[in-house]
Design a protein around this motif. Sequence first.
Motif, PDB file in Angstrom:
ATOM      1  N   SER A  11       0.826  -1.210   0.000  1.00 59.70           N
ATOM      2  CA  SER A  11       0.000   0.000   0.000  1.00 59.70           C
ATOM      3  C   SER A  11       0.857   1.256   0.000  1.00 59.70           C
ATOM      4  O   SER A  11       0.543   2.237  -0.687  1.00 59.70           O
ATOM      5  N   ALA A  12       1.941   1.250   0.763  1.00 58.60           N
ATOM      6  CA  ALA A  12       2.821   2.426   0.836  1.00 58.60           C
ATOM      7  C   ALA A  12       3.490   2.703  -0.505  1.00 58.60           C
ATOM      8  O   ALA A  12       3.735   3.860  -0.853  1.00 58.60           O
ATOM      9  N   THR A  13       3.772   1.640  -1.259  1.00 57.94           N
ATOM     10  CA  THR A  13       4.401   1.859  -2.564  1.00 57.94           C
ATOM     11  C   THR A  13       3.451   2.581  -3.521  1.00 57.94           C
ATOM     12  O   THR A  13       3.897   3.159  -4.506  1.00 57.94           O
ATOM     13  N   ASP A  14       2.149   2.578  -3.208  1.00 56.34           N
ATOM     14  CA  ASP A  14       1.189   3.357  -3.989  1.00 56.34           C
ATOM     15  C   ASP A  14       1.552   4.833  -3.924  1.00 56.34           C
ATOM     16  O   ASP A  14       1.513   5.541  -4.926  1.00 56.34           O
ATOM     17  N   PHE A  15       1.931   5.302  -2.741  1.00 53.06           N
ATOM     18  CA  PHE A  15       2.316   6.699  -2.591  1.00 53.06           C
ATOM     19  C   PHE A  15       3.675   6.956  -3.254  1.00 53.06           C
ATOM     20  O   PHE A  15       3.916   8.022  -3.805  1.00 53.06           O
ATOM     21  N   VAL A  16       4.544   5.938  -3.213  1.00 53.83           N
ATOM     22  CA  VAL A  16       5.872   6.075  -3.818  1.00 53.83           C
ATOM     23  C   VAL A  16       5.757   6.232  -5.333  1.00 53.83           C
ATOM     24  O   VAL A  16       6.367   7.141  -5.915  1.00 53.83           O
TER      25      VAL A  16
END
Length: 192
Positions: free
Chosen positions: A53-58
């Motif tokens: 999920s965090a890589t979505d922001f990345v």
Amino acid sequence: MTTAPPVSPWNIANVVTVARIFLVPVFAVFVALSGMEHSGWRMAACALFVFISATDFVDGWLARSRNLVTDFGKLADPIADKALIGTALVLLSYYGDLPWWVTVVILVREIGITVWRMAILRRTVVAADRGGKLKTVLQITAVAWYLWPWPSPLDAVGPWLMGAAVILTVLTGMDYLWKAFKTRESESKRPS
């Protein structure tokens, strides 16, 4: 006056998006190994879920900061989100932690909006708006809460988070439908 060359879809932002999609089956295996009963595997599944999920922001940050925004990325990014969230919801319902109606309501909205985006792709690409992004964050938070083996009474927070996620999911879905209706209405009024 020179125009900038088109951005290749094979850029770092889109590679991160595609990697997110390929990590979804690994996440599913972690949940299956946990059976939603083994704390260690639940923590591993939760950690992987949060990482993906965090890589979505990345990938979004990479695309915007390096001017790598592409139509492929605008379309693939929400598909990666839906693949992860959809897999998590189905597994949570399968193991009896989440009512099936919640999964069905969220998936119908997510699949419906994705199909709509693909249907109008020839005319325009519809990126996620602020409400859609907030909905995604709330869904991620709720799912992560369900995945983590919280002791009582902290485990009771999950249904409240998911309830808020369902409400926002439905409201943003209705907003997309309204925008689609208004777009179609304005297009029909244009002289051909």
